[in-house]
Write a protein that holds these residues in place. Sequence first.
Motif, PDB file in Angstrom:
ATOM      1  N   SER A 148      -4.504  21.175 -40.999  1.00 60.50           N
ATOM      2  CA  SER A 148      -3.399  22.072 -41.324  1.00 60.50           C
ATOM      3  C   SER A 148      -3.231  22.256 -42.827  1.00 60.50           C
ATOM      4  CB  SER A 148      -2.095  21.544 -40.718  1.00 60.50           C
ATOM      5  OG  SER A 148      -1.813  20.240 -41.214  1.00 60.50           O
ATOM      6  N   ASN A 149      -3.677  21.275 -43.608  1.00 59.34           N
ATOM      7  CA  ASN A 149      -3.504  21.357 -45.063  1.00 59.34           C
ATOM      8  C   ASN A 149      -4.691  22.004 -45.764  1.00 59.34           C
ATOM      9  OD1 ASN A 149      -5.323  19.327 -44.643  1.00 59.34           O
ATOM     10  ND2 ASN A 149      -4.405  17.876 -46.083  1.00 59.34           N
TER      11      ASN A 149
ATOM     12  N   SER B 218      -6.811  25.100 -47.098  1.00 57.21           N
ATOM     13  CA  SER B 218      -6.528  26.475 -47.508  1.00 57.21           C
ATOM     14  C   SER B 218      -7.246  27.464 -46.596  1.00 57.21           C
ATOM     15  CB  SER B 218      -6.958  26.702 -48.960  1.00 57.21           C
ATOM     16  OG  SER B 218      -6.215  25.898 -49.839  1.00 57.21           O
TER      17      SER B 218
END
Length: 253
Positions: A148-149, A151
């Motif tokens: 989820s983190n 880019s």
Amino acid sequence: MAWDPETTDSQDWDERGLRLVAETTAGTWIVDHVHNFDHTVAALVPPVFGSDARIFHPASTIDDDPVRWADAAAANGTIAHPVMEWGSIVGGWRISGQEGLWQDAPATGSLPAATTRALADILRRFTRTRDHCWFAHWEGSGFITPPSNCSRLPMPNRRMVLFSGSIDLADTRFGANRWFPTGMSPHVWWPDDHAWCVATDIDLMTTYLGASADCVDAVLADGALEALPARPDQGITWDSDTINPLPSSPSGL
């Protein structure tokens, strides 16, 4: 390059050796130049190259032999041309096969591995950075589970996760495994020197290439590929074929 599909087609991106990229600035030039989802080639491939080509995903027989769109058109009395659409040349989008001609329709949203290898073998001759390429895959394909983190490359309507590796990994099947070796191809890929760009939209049965005139000519001349010239303003929707009879919408609406 000695491709080994027996061992690689059933391996996911990390097994093949692609590297997940945390920053997506390497693809900014594409986002800056593609059109904002206007349903043309320029919405997929940046209109900054000297030439463009459309590469047709093959249909296949019951024995998994490839079937060219031109042969399907000839058998159906329709016309093969650069903006032809599969539903228009075979008479409809809901046809499940034609006995003695084809069993499975062209893959949608994924350039087949064998076709990718044939294309990559040409493209490697037209870049100085064949060992440094970028591969983007749409986050919503269902074939990847990115952190989820991580880019995202903000392609219009298609946020993508970015990977890096050599051109030898262009045939990577995202989500592939020994039980489901088909997987899905990269959706956009290019070399670090920006010599060309390949794009396969999730909804399409064809792939588009932007490159130099010499590169496109080599692709058009290669017998292992079925490809025709394209233009940046060329339509890419199911109803773009204005030469053959227009079938009902593939959505049924």
